[in-house]
Design a protein around this motif. Structure first.
Motif, mmCIF file in Angstrom:
data_model
loop_
_atom_site.group_PDB
_atom_site.id
_atom_site.type_symbol
_atom_site.label_atom_id
_atom_site.label_comp_id
_atom_site.label_asym_id
_atom_site.label_seq_id
_atom_site.Cartn_x
_atom_site.Cartn_y
_atom_site.Cartn_z
ATOM 1 N N THR A 137 0.852 -1.183 0.000
ATOM 2 C CA THR A 137 0.000 0.000 0.000
ATOM 3 C C THR A 137 0.890 1.236 0.000
ATOM 4 O O THR A 137 2.097 1.150 0.220
ATOM 5 C CB THR A 137 -0.886 0.034 1.254
ATOM 6 N N ASN A 138 0.290 2.390 -0.230
ATOM 7 C CA ASN A 138 1.065 3.627 -0.171
ATOM 8 C C ASN A 138 1.752 3.769 1.181
ATOM 9 O O ASN A 138 2.909 4.173 1.258
ATOM 10 C CB ASN A 138 0.172 4.837 -0.444
ATOM 11 N N VAL A 140 0.491 10.771 3.903
ATOM 12 C CA VAL A 140 -0.560 9.987 3.242
ATOM 13 C C VAL A 140 -1.724 10.861 2.785
ATOM 14 O O VAL A 140 -2.479 10.463 1.904
ATOM 15 C CB VAL A 140 -1.072 8.802 4.094
ATOM 16 N N VAL A 181 -0.375 11.689 -0.762
ATOM 17 C CA VAL A 181 0.073 10.588 -1.614
ATOM 18 C C VAL A 181 -1.114 9.681 -1.924
ATOM 19 O O VAL A 181 -1.622 8.994 -1.043
ATOM 20 C CB VAL A 181 1.207 9.792 -0.918
ATOM 21 N N LYS A 182 -1.527 9.709 -3.175
ATOM 22 C CA LYS A 182 -2.688 8.915 -3.581
ATOM 23 C C LYS A 182 -2.361 7.846 -4.613
ATOM 24 O O LYS A 182 -3.195 7.010 -4.924
ATOM 25 C CB LYS A 182 -3.779 9.831 -4.162
ATOM 26 N N SER A 183 -1.143 7.882 -5.166
ATOM 27 C CA SER A 183 -0.778 6.934 -6.223
ATOM 28 C C SER A 183 0.719 6.677 -6.196
ATOM 29 O O SER A 183 1.477 7.372 -5.517
ATOM 30 C CB SER A 183 -1.159 7.518 -7.593
ATOM 31 N N ALA A 184 1.140 5.693 -6.978
ATOM 32 C CA ALA A 184 2.565 5.409 -7.100
ATOM 33 C C ALA A 184 3.302 6.622 -7.674
ATOM 34 O O ALA A 184 4.418 6.928 -7.254
ATOM 35 C CB ALA A 184 2.785 4.185 -7.990
ATOM 36 N N ASP A 193 2.538 9.701 -7.151
ATOM 37 C CA ASP A 193 2.685 10.650 -6.037
ATOM 38 C C ASP A 193 3.841 10.256 -5.130
ATOM 39 O O ASP A 193 4.582 11.117 -4.642
ATOM 40 C CB ASP A 193 1.402 10.716 -5.195
ATOM 41 N N ILE A 194 3.995 8.962 -4.878
ATOM 42 C CA ILE A 194 5.091 8.486 -4.035
ATOM 43 C C ILE A 194 6.427 8.813 -4.699
ATOM 44 O O ILE A 194 7.357 9.292 -4.043
ATOM 45 C CB ILE A 194 4.970 6.979 -3.743
#
Length: 153
Positions: A5-6, A31, A34-37, A39-40
Motif C-alpha cells: 500500500t502507499n 498519506v 500521496v494517492k498513487s505510485a 505521487d510516491i
C-alpha cells in the motif's frame, strides 16, 4: 511481506533512506497527499532533492545499504550508487522507492532473503507505529522490537 500500500511504501522509504519510522503526525501529512505510485515517486524525488542533493550517489548508497543491514555485501553500495547515477538528477528518489520495493520481494533469495525478511518485519512494525495516534517517530533499526510498558514484576 505486507501488501505494498502507499503507507507500506512510505514506511519502506522512511526506514531505508532515513533510518527511522515516521511519527503519526508526519505519516498523516504524507498519506494525505500521496494517492498513487506517481505521487510516491514525486514525493521521494522531492525529498531526495531537499535532503540528499549535496551528497554523492555513493554516500547515499552506502547509507541506504547500511540502513538495510547490508553493509557486509561487498560492492553492493557501488551497485546502488550506479543505479542512482543512471536514474538522473530528478529520478533518484523514485529509483530508491523501486529498489526498496524490489528488495522487499527477495525473502526467498539465497543471498538477500534473511535481510529482506528483517526489512519487511521492521517496515510492518514501523507502519503500525506510524499509524498509531500520537506516536512519535523512532529508530528504524529497532522498529520491530516490542516495547513492554507498564509491566508488572
Amino acid at each position: 511481506m505486507a501488501i505494498s500500500t502507499n503507507g507500506t511504501v512510505i514506511a519502506r522509504l522512511a526506514g531505508g533512506l532515513y533510518n527511522q519510522t515516521l511519527s503519526n503526525a508526519t505519516y498523516n501529512e504524507v498519506v494525505a497527499v500521496v494517492k498513487s505510485a506517481a505521487d510516491i515517486n514525486t514525493l521521494a524525488n522531492d525529498l531526495y532533492a531537499r535532503d540528499f542533493v549535496s551528497k554523492t550517489d555513493l554516500a547515499v548508497a552506502t547509507s541506504l545499504v547500511s540502513n538495510l543491514g547490508l553493509s557486509s555485501i561487498t560492492g553492493l553500495n557501488n551497485w546502488v550508487s550506479a543505479q542512482l547515477t543512471a536514474a538522473g538528477a530528478s529520478g533518484k528518489g523514485a529509483k530508491i522507492v523501486s529498489l526498496l520495493n524490489d528488495f522487499a520481494n527477495l525473502t526467498s533469495d539465497a543471498t538477500y532473503g534473511s535481510y529482506a525478511t528483517s526489512f519487511n518485519a521492521k517496515v510492518a512494525a514501523g507502519l503500525v507505529k506510524s499509524q498509531t495516534a500520537g506516536a512519535a517517530g523512532g529508530a528504524y533499526a529497532t522498529a520491530d522490537t516490542v516495547a513492554v510498558t507498564n509491566a508488572t514484576i
